[in-house]
Design a protein around this motif. Structure first.
Motif, short mmCIF file in Angstrom:
data_model
loop_
_atom_site.label_atom_id
_atom_site.label_comp_id
_atom_site.label_asym_id
_atom_site.label_seq_id
_atom_site.Cartn_x
_atom_site.Cartn_y
_atom_site.Cartn_z
N THR A 7 -0.57 -15.81 -15.29
CA THR A 7 0.67 -16.20 -15.97
C THR A 7 0.45 -17.55 -16.64
OG1 THR A 7 1.72 -17.47 -14.19
CG2 THR A 7 1.89 -15.06 -14.07
N GLY A 8 1.14 -17.75 -17.76
CA GLY A 8 0.90 -18.97 -18.54
C GLY A 8 -0.44 -18.92 -19.25
N ALA A 9 -0.84 -17.72 -19.70
CA ALA A 9 -2.17 -17.53 -20.27
C ALA A 9 -2.36 -18.23 -21.61
CB ALA A 9 -2.47 -16.03 -20.42
N ALA A 10 -1.28 -18.56 -22.30
CA ALA A 10 -1.39 -19.31 -23.55
C ALA A 10 -1.30 -20.81 -23.32
CB ALA A 10 -0.29 -18.88 -24.53
N GLY A 11 -1.15 -21.21 -22.06
CA GLY A 11 -1.10 -22.62 -21.72
C GLY A 11 -2.49 -23.21 -21.57
N PHE A 12 -2.54 -24.49 -21.31
CA PHE A 12 -3.80 -25.23 -21.26
C PHE A 12 -4.75 -24.66 -20.19
CE2 PHE A 12 -5.60 -29.55 -19.71
CZ PHE A 12 -6.82 -29.31 -20.32
N ILE A 13 -4.32 -24.66 -18.94
CA ILE A 13 -5.19 -24.18 -17.87
C ILE A 13 -5.33 -22.66 -17.92
CG2 ILE A 13 -5.56 -24.12 -15.37
CD1 ILE A 13 -3.94 -26.70 -15.15
N GLY A 14 -4.23 -21.97 -18.22
CA GLY A 14 -4.26 -20.51 -18.26
C GLY A 14 -5.23 -19.96 -19.29
N PHE A 15 -5.29 -20.61 -20.44
CA PHE A 15 -6.22 -20.20 -21.48
C PHE A 15 -7.67 -20.34 -21.01
CE2 PHE A 15 -8.98 -22.44 -24.61
CZ PHE A 15 -9.41 -21.33 -25.33
N HIS A 16 -7.99 -21.51 -20.48
CA HIS A 16 -9.37 -21.75 -20.03
C HIS A 16 -9.75 -20.82 -18.87
CE1 HIS A 16 -10.75 -25.24 -22.35
NE2 HIS A 16 -9.50 -25.65 -22.34
N LEU A 17 -8.80 -20.59 -17.94
CA LEU A 17 -9.10 -19.71 -16.82
C LEU A 17 -9.32 -18.28 -17.29
CD1 LEU A 17 -9.39 -19.28 -13.76
CD2 LEU A 17 -6.93 -18.77 -13.72
N SER A 18 -8.47 -17.81 -18.19
CA SER A 18 -8.62 -16.44 -18.71
C SER A 18 -10.00 -16.25 -19.34
CB SER A 18 -7.53 -16.15 -19.74
OG SER A 18 -6.25 -16.19 -19.16
N LYS A 19 -10.41 -17.23 -20.13
CA LYS A 19 -11.71 -17.17 -20.79
C LYS A 19 -12.84 -17.11 -19.77
CE LYS A 19 -13.98 -19.45 -24.72
NZ LYS A 19 -13.88 -20.59 -25.68
N ILE A 29 -5.23 -9.66 -17.43
CA ILE A 29 -3.97 -9.43 -18.14
C ILE A 29 -3.24 -10.77 -18.13
CG2 ILE A 29 -1.71 -8.30 -18.11
CD1 ILE A 29 -4.83 -6.64 -16.67
N GLY A 30 -2.95 -11.30 -19.30
CA GLY A 30 -2.29 -12.59 -19.40
C GLY A 30 -0.88 -12.46 -19.94
N ILE A 31 0.03 -13.23 -19.37
CA ILE A 31 1.40 -13.25 -19.89
C ILE A 31 1.81 -14.70 -20.18
CG2 ILE A 31 2.05 -11.14 -18.69
CD1 ILE A 31 3.68 -12.85 -16.73
N ASP A 32 2.73 -14.85 -21.12
CA ASP A 32 3.25 -16.16 -21.49
C ASP A 32 4.51 -15.92 -22.31
OD1 ASP A 32 1.60 -19.16 -21.75
OD2 ASP A 32 3.50 -18.90 -22.80
N ASN A 33 5.49 -16.81 -22.19
CA ASN A 33 6.69 -16.65 -23.03
C ASN A 33 6.59 -17.43 -24.34
OD1 ASN A 33 7.12 -19.29 -22.24
ND2 ASN A 33 9.04 -18.90 -21.15
N ILE A 34 5.51 -18.20 -24.49
CA ILE A 34 5.26 -18.99 -25.72
C ILE A 34 6.50 -19.77 -26.14
CG2 ILE A 34 4.13 -18.94 -27.98
CD1 ILE A 34 3.09 -16.21 -27.43
N ASN A 35 7.06 -20.53 -25.21
CA ASN A 35 8.27 -21.30 -25.54
C ASN A 35 7.91 -22.53 -26.38
OD1 ASN A 35 7.39 -23.40 -23.84
ND2 ASN A 35 8.59 -22.68 -22.10
N ASP A 36 8.91 -23.29 -26.77
CA ASP A 36 8.69 -24.40 -27.69
C ASP A 36 8.80 -25.76 -27.00
OD1 ASP A 36 11.39 -24.49 -27.18
OD2 ASP A 36 12.02 -24.40 -29.28
N LEU A 42 -0.06 -24.36 -31.09
CA LEU A 42 -1.23 -24.65 -30.25
C LEU A 42 -1.45 -23.51 -29.26
CD1 LEU A 42 -3.50 -26.48 -29.25
CD2 LEU A 42 -1.80 -27.71 -27.86
N LYS A 43 -0.38 -22.97 -28.72
CA LYS A 43 -0.49 -21.84 -27.79
C LYS A 43 -1.05 -20.62 -28.50
CE LYS A 43 3.47 -23.60 -25.20
NZ LYS A 43 4.79 -23.35 -24.62
N LEU A 44 -0.58 -20.38 -29.71
CA LEU A 44 -1.07 -19.24 -30.49
C LEU A 44 -2.54 -19.43 -30.87
CD1 LEU A 44 2.01 -18.62 -32.80
CD2 LEU A 44 1.34 -17.29 -30.79
N ALA A 45 -2.92 -20.67 -31.15
CA ALA A 45 -4.32 -20.95 -31.49
C ALA A 45 -5.23 -20.67 -30.29
CB ALA A 45 -4.48 -22.40 -31.95
N ARG A 46 -4.74 -20.99 -29.08
CA ARG A 46 -5.52 -20.66 -27.89
C ARG A 46 -5.71 -19.15 -27.77
NH1 ARG A 46 -1.58 -24.35 -24.62
NH2 ARG A 46 -2.53 -26.42 -24.75
N GLN A 98 7.62 -24.66 -16.29
CA GLN A 98 8.14 -25.72 -17.15
C GLN A 98 7.47 -27.00 -16.71
OE1 GLN A 98 10.34 -25.98 -19.96
NE2 GLN A 98 9.19 -27.89 -19.81
N ALA A 99 6.63 -27.55 -17.57
CA ALA A 99 5.82 -28.72 -17.22
C ALA A 99 6.54 -30.00 -17.62
CB ALA A 99 4.46 -28.64 -17.90
#
Length: 350
Positions: A7-19, A29-36, A42-46, A98-99
């Motif tokens: 969860t939070g796969a488009a986030g900072f740690i989630g992106f790196h962990l998924s990779k 399988i990654g999920i994220d709500n891509i909030n603002d 930046l999330k989409l770029a990840r 929510q960070a």
């Protein structure tokens, strides 16, 4: 092939962990709500780095790249249950939240909605569709008023200073109750100031670098009299990867029911710090960044912000004993890696 929900796969740690997990042969399988909360671009770029076609992302639809990505909010219990029923996950790593400590002073309800209600929904899905191990993000901020340095997992965490910290403390307690009642093996991770390439724009390294690059002023709180246990992203990810296949078991012989310690339990539950075990003074951190960038920043000194702490310092002995690894990346190397990312990201963005 083991199947992992991140969860939070488009986030900072989630992106790196998924990779990392994909490279190690896991099906992710990654999920994220891509909030603002910060720039969604930046999330989409990840996600693009994971070969996800971000132009066709729609709610609850699966998108295929290096991982299977689904735009989904943890608050949506029905859709979350459907996802669990479809995929029958072996492991779950919860990095969605929510960070931000300072934002919790402005919008406290967001932390209850996302970090508490969202986490409860995830626990309910792990109960309904049993998994081998739930690994979830907590935070060094749970230590709050404690000045018992270095922070050990068994220190008191009863005095959080902001709703963010309180919500993370609540997550630990919620996970323990579900581990006790429903045998959900659960490991909580108290992260210490994570930094590195693709880092969040609301954190100090990004803010300072961005301001210096643009020749703008940036704030130094508590007049610079602070220190942080900066932990490089690759060390965080390596730790999580090693922890995933090592769930705690019920009936830990180290747990004394008459003298209980917070980090262990008779339930299948445990807590670890993940930090560099090497705090750095904030002004030394700024000096390193200035040397890497080759310029002096326009520093503006400010008083301490409400909800913040003067120093963090992780005791990681328990982590090392459990997975034979502890973070060790030098700050100079990590800062340079971030600056290289920042320069490349800005160039491609423009």
């Amino acid at each position: 092939m083991k199947k992992v929900l991140v969860t939070g796969a488009a986030g900072f740690i989630g992106f790196h962990l998924s990779k990392k997990l994909v490279q190690e042969g896991f099906e992710v399988i990654g999920i994220d709500n891509i909030n603002d909360y910060y720039d969604p671009n930046l999330k989409l770029a990840r996600l693009k780095e994971l070969n996800i076609n971000t132009s066709v992302i729609e709610d609850n639809e699966e998108n295929y790249g290096d991982i299977t990505f689904v735009k989904l909010d943890l608050k949506d219990l029905d859709e979350l249950k459907s996802l669990f029923e479809l995929h029958k996950f072996d492991y779950v790593v919860n990095l969605a939240a929510q960070a931000g400590v300072r934002y919790s002073l402005i919008n406290p309800h967001s932390y209850v909605d996302n970090n508490i209600t969202g986490f409860l929904n995830l626990l309910e899905c792990c109960r309904a569709f049993p998994i081998e191990h739930l690994v979830f993000a907590s935070s060094s901020s749970v230590y709050g008023l404690s000045e018992e340095i270095p922070f050990h997992e068994d220190n008191s965490t009863d005095h959080p200073l902001a709703m963010y910290a309180a919500s993370k403390k609540a997550n630990e307690m919620m996970a323990h109750s579900y581990a006790h009642l429903y045998d959900i093996p659960s490991t909580g991770l108290r992260f210490f100031t994570v930094y590195g390439p693709w880092g969040r724009p609301d954190m100090a390294l990004y803010l300072f670098t961005d301001a210096m690059f643009k020749d703008e002023e940036f704030y130094i709180f508590n007049n610079g009299e602070m220190s942080r246990d900066f932990t490089y992203i690759d060390d965080i990810v390596e730790s999580i990867k090693r922890l995933i296949p090592k769930p705690p078991k019920r009936g830990n012989p180290e747990f004394d029911i008459k003298h209980p310690k917070p980090s262990k339990s008779t339930a299948p539950y445990q807590i670890f710090n993940i930090g560099n075990n090497s705090p750095v003074a904030l002004m030394d951190f700024v000096d390193i960044l200035e040397k890497v960038l080759g310029k002096e920043g326009k520093k503006v000194f400010k008083p301490m912000q409400p909800g913040d702490v003067t120093s963090t310092y992780a005791n990681v002995e328990s982590l090392f004993e459990y997975i034979d690894f502890k973070p060790s990346t030098k700050l100079e190397d990590g800062v340079k890696a971030f600056v290289d990312f920042y320069m490349n990201y800005k160039k491609n963005k423009n």
